[in-house]
Design a protein around this motif. Sequence first.
Motif, short mmCIF file in Angstrom:
data_model
loop_
_atom_site.label_atom_id
_atom_site.label_comp_id
_atom_site.label_asym_id
_atom_site.label_seq_id
_atom_site.Cartn_x
_atom_site.Cartn_y
_atom_site.Cartn_z
N PRO A 79 0.81 -1.39 -0.08
CA PRO A 79 -0.12 -0.02 -0.19
C PRO A 79 0.89 1.43 -0.18
O PRO A 79 2.01 1.23 0.70
N GLN A 80 0.54 2.37 -0.67
CA GLN A 80 0.88 3.44 -0.74
C GLN A 80 0.96 4.14 0.71
O GLN A 80 -0.11 3.94 1.53
N GLY A 81 2.29 4.50 1.27
CA GLY A 81 2.22 5.07 2.65
C GLY A 81 2.58 4.37 3.59
O GLY A 81 2.85 4.73 4.80
N SER A 82 2.86 2.98 3.19
CA SER A 82 2.88 1.96 4.46
C SER A 82 4.35 1.80 4.90
O SER A 82 5.12 2.24 3.63
N ILE A 83 4.64 1.33 5.80
CA ILE A 83 5.97 0.57 6.04
C ILE A 83 5.82 -0.82 6.34
O ILE A 83 5.22 -1.33 7.18
N THR A 84 6.37 -1.72 5.27
CA THR A 84 5.89 -3.13 5.06
C THR A 84 7.40 -3.80 5.58
O THR A 84 8.27 -3.47 4.96
N GLY A 85 7.17 -4.79 6.21
CA GLY A 85 8.34 -5.61 6.70
C GLY A 85 8.19 -6.94 5.72
O GLY A 85 7.09 -7.44 5.83
N ILE A 86 9.44 -7.55 5.40
CA ILE A 86 9.28 -8.72 4.85
C ILE A 86 10.52 -9.44 5.53
O ILE A 86 11.46 -9.26 5.54
N ILE A 87 9.89 -10.38 6.13
CA ILE A 87 10.98 -11.24 7.52
C ILE A 87 10.92 -12.62 7.20
O ILE A 87 9.83 -13.41 6.55
N GLY A 88 12.08 -13.24 7.32
CA GLY A 88 12.12 -14.79 7.35
C GLY A 88 13.63 -15.00 7.66
O GLY A 88 14.50 -14.13 7.72
N LYS A 89 13.78 -16.22 7.84
CA LYS A 89 15.20 -16.66 7.95
C LYS A 89 16.03 -16.64 7.05
O LYS A 89 15.67 -16.42 5.85
N SER A 90 17.24 -16.76 7.24
CA SER A 90 18.34 -16.84 6.06
C SER A 90 18.09 -17.86 5.23
O SER A 90 17.79 -19.05 5.37
N LEU A 145 11.14 -2.98 4.29
CA LEU A 145 12.29 -3.37 4.88
C LEU A 145 12.33 -4.80 4.65
O LEU A 145 11.40 -5.77 5.20
N ILE A 146 13.49 -5.24 4.50
CA ILE A 146 13.90 -6.77 4.50
C ILE A 146 14.41 -6.87 5.88
O ILE A 146 15.33 -6.21 6.17
N THR A 147 14.34 -7.80 6.42
CA THR A 147 14.96 -7.98 7.95
C THR A 147 14.70 -9.48 8.51
O THR A 147 13.60 -9.98 7.97
N HIS A 148 15.62 -9.78 9.36
CA HIS A 148 15.34 -11.03 9.93
C HIS A 148 15.26 -10.77 11.52
O HIS A 148 15.11 -11.78 12.32
N GLU A 149 14.81 -9.39 11.86
CA GLU A 149 14.82 -8.95 13.27
C GLU A 149 13.22 -8.66 13.48
O GLU A 149 12.79 -7.78 13.07
N PRO A 160 3.94 -22.23 10.85
CA PRO A 160 4.87 -22.55 11.64
C PRO A 160 6.17 -21.56 11.53
O PRO A 160 6.91 -21.43 12.64
N ALA A 161 6.68 -21.12 10.54
CA ALA A 161 7.63 -20.42 10.21
C ALA A 161 7.20 -19.08 10.85
O ALA A 161 8.41 -18.52 11.55
N THR A 162 6.25 -18.41 11.07
CA THR A 162 5.92 -17.33 11.91
C THR A 162 6.13 -17.62 13.21
O THR A 162 6.60 -16.78 14.09
N GLN A 163 5.44 -18.67 13.81
CA GLN A 163 5.76 -19.03 15.01
C GLN A 163 6.94 -19.22 15.70
O GLN A 163 7.26 -18.94 16.48
N ALA A 164 7.77 -19.81 14.71
CA ALA A 164 9.38 -19.99 15.06
C ALA A 164 9.97 -18.66 14.93
O ALA A 164 10.72 -18.38 16.19
N LEU A 165 9.64 -17.74 14.26
CA LEU A 165 10.42 -16.38 14.21
C LEU A 165 9.83 -15.58 15.71
O LEU A 165 10.55 -14.73 16.05
N LEU A 166 8.74 -15.76 16.11
CA LEU A 166 8.08 -15.24 17.28
C LEU A 166 8.41 -15.98 18.70
O LEU A 166 8.13 -15.32 19.40
N LYS A 167 8.64 -17.33 18.33
CA LYS A 167 9.06 -17.81 19.56
C LYS A 167 9.86 -17.20 20.70
O LYS A 167 9.48 -16.82 21.77
N PRO A 168 11.24 -16.69 20.28
CA PRO A 168 12.15 -16.03 21.38
C PRO A 168 11.21 -14.87 22.01
O PRO A 168 11.43 -14.33 23.08
N PHE A 169 10.50 -13.95 21.04
CA PHE A 169 10.07 -12.87 21.55
C PHE A 169 8.70 -13.48 22.46
O PHE A 169 8.62 -12.66 23.71
#
Length: 357
Positions: A38-49, A205-209, A244-253
């Motif tokens: 979307p126009q005006g958004s800050i979009t994150g694209i996240i995933g493991k290496s 934003l591309i990030t793994h964080e 499961p990929a999302t749950q794994a990324l969120l697990k430490p948090f």
Amino acid sequence: MDTQAQEPILELNGIYKSFVDKTGDKVGVLQDISLAIPQGSITGIIGKSGAGKSTLLRCMNLLERPDQGNVFFEGTDLTQAPRDILRQKRHHLGMIFQHFNLLSRRTLEDNVALPLEIAGHPKAKRRKTAQSLLNRLGLSDRENDYPSNLSGGQKQRVAIARALAGNARVLLCDEITSALDPETTTDILHLLRTLRDELNLTIILITHEMSVIRAICDHVFVMDAGKVAEQGPAEHIFSRPKHPATQALLKPFLKQSIPEFIQDRLQEKLCETKENKAILRLIFSGASAQEPLVSQFIRKAHTDVNILAGFMDQIGDTTFGTLVVEIPNNPAILEQTCTFLSTRGVAVEQLGFITHD
């Protein structure tokens, strides 16, 4: 900023991308990626290496040309555009890299002015634009310095200024906080949000964080093995992760919300000979985080609820929080709890049981 009603500024339809590895085999990196920014958004694209994040970002401005699929920027199909139109559109798709990619033998002014130089703008315009951007990004009177004299955060500010020099409408950011310390990361993320608001930018934003996603993003795409595994508003991804990929990324948090003394006692199965209490994690976001829902439920169900742990935070502009609670292990009460809270926007996760003597 409400981006839900905004028209997409960038769309990818059916993107496939592969590379040939050292053995000569063709390896698929992106598989049927379709998404709208979307126009005006800050979009994150996240995933493991290795999930394909950086390749996807480079396909957005055709630094990597997809094998199949289409990339639309402001309605123009970049994959089908003539070379001169593609070159013109790329000026509005500014790119920022993890390791800054500044030219060490050029001054800050010349680094920022580089896109304008390539585009053939006169020297006076290049200088005026570069100095204006350096001033905006907190580097006034540093135009004659060289990158070697700067801190990591200052180098990233120069890189952002360079990305903006071509009148960028979208900033493509590839792991731009990975080389920065936490305090500098916070400063850069605050700067990006300010620029988005002041210049009506769209930021990807591309990030793994997950901490970066939590701090700044409106919308999130989770990538796994070259595919979009899950997408949605940031608060939904945090409060209702499904893949499961999302749950794994969120697990430490999310694990931070469970004290060690509770984790050590958690059991997956009931103990038949002793009293058992059910342990639930309640995840609140948005309006549900502002309501006294636990006390309302206690009054409604006439039951005890023991709050064991909890915290509140912000995801972008949205309040987000979790509570870990202990309730009687009664099927009727458990069902009533889940129904009452879920209909009010609270995600309920049953973590297990604790046995009491």
